[in-house]
Design an enzyme around this catalytic site. Sequence first.
Site, PDB file in Angstrom:
ATOM      1  CD  GLN A 151       7.278  -2.884   1.126  1.00  0.00           C
ATOM      2  OE1 GLN A 151       7.172  -4.074   0.862  1.00  0.00           O
ATOM      3  NE2 GLN A 151       7.410  -2.436   2.371  1.00  0.00           N
ATOM      4  CG  HIS A 200      -1.120  -0.332   8.274  1.00  0.00           C
ATOM      5  ND1 HIS A 200      -1.774  -1.476   7.882  1.00  0.00           N
ATOM      6  CD2 HIS A 200       0.200  -0.620   8.201  1.00  0.00           C
ATOM      7  CE1 HIS A 200      -0.893  -2.422   7.585  1.00  0.00           C
ATOM      8  NE2 HIS A 200       0.314  -1.917   7.767  1.00  0.00           N
ATOM      9  CB  CYS A 249       1.599  -1.647   4.209  1.00  0.00           C
ATOM     10  SG  CYS A 249       2.768  -2.500   5.305  1.00  0.00           S
ATOM     11  CD  GLU A 306      -5.138  -0.312   8.152  1.00  0.00           C
ATOM     12  OE1 GLU A 306      -4.392  -0.956   8.912  1.00  0.00           O
ATOM     13  OE2 GLU A 306      -4.695   0.328   7.181  1.00  0.00           O
TER      14      GLU A 306
END
Length: 383
Positions: A269, A358, A265, A360
């Site tokens: 970047q 994500h 995420c 997770e």
Amino acid sequence: MSSGQGGLASGSAVMVLEDGRVFRGSSFGAAGETLGEAVFCTAMTGYQETLTDPSYHRQIVVATAPQIGNTGWNDEDDESGKIWVAGYAVRDPARRASNWRATTTLQDALERRGVVGIAGIDTRALVRHLRTRGSMKAGIFSGEPAAAPVEELLARVNGQPSMLGANLAGEVSTDDVYTLEPEGEHRFTVVAVDLGIKTNTPRMFAQRGIRVHVVPESVTLDRIKELRPDGVFLSNGPGDPATQDDAVSLTKSVLGEGIPLFGICFGNQILGRALGLGTYKMKFGHRGINVPVVDHTTGQISITAQNHGFALEGEAGQRFDTPFGTAEVSHTCANDGTVEGVQLVDGKTIKAFSVQYHPEAAAGPHDAAYLFDRFAGLMEEKA
């Protein structure tokens, strides 16, 4: 809306957007006023994880699912130590919690933690408006603040800082280093830079025999090296990645040391910027647990959990030179072509990689959980 079995708050509320659009409904959560960027989340479930995700700091989240709160609130699913959203807008809040794990209702959790929300509005119309005009400044006002003239409320909304240029990672990061020990035999040690990390991420590492030292976003390379990591992890987080010059500089230093690196995420970047790519603010971003992503190295499509309003510049399969070797855009969104991953390669060996989504997956699908194993593989190769 009167108080009922779910503890719904009474009283009127109003949501005002920066372009003057007004939505009137009922108070939900704490009474008062809140300001933030209005964004929408397409997840049908997992609102507790959404509300406690630090990546939503300073954002008013609009739920696209019409019924919210059915499973109440429990003591196990928080993804951080607090609710981070600036506000919450829903259509039809449940009047009672209907889940054996629930310890309270969503309304009570919001009220206890001082989160101002609004219920009973046409969220479908609101989401269509945001999809058309883009995410924008907004405010929710309930109780006494809701009685003020709309012109006055609009002035408050437009007077708040923009998300463009917002430097927020330091506001959500840990102040002190803490460690999660591995489950079973210790295999590797990872230093996780907390830019807004979620609880389930260190847990996913620990399940794979990895000790995780979670460190503040202000950490130095020397401090990282003192912890003798086999790899470095860059977490998710809020705000504009263009403000993260220190994190980008740290990432370049880690790459220069040859330490395997994995980012998700916001971390995607940061790695992208360290490799020379630019970033931009998206019109309305990706927020939900149903976003399809193409892995261009395998052709596989994963359904992913996402929460981001900024993205890297680039195109599918793009390869480019960096001071650390050849890099490439490895993943893109199947819906709109947005860059969803980059990797640094040396021949066929990956030295660092990151994804915009994500893995997770809290809440969300588990399609991308294998990325933690991929990172373990990088550390094993390096060893």
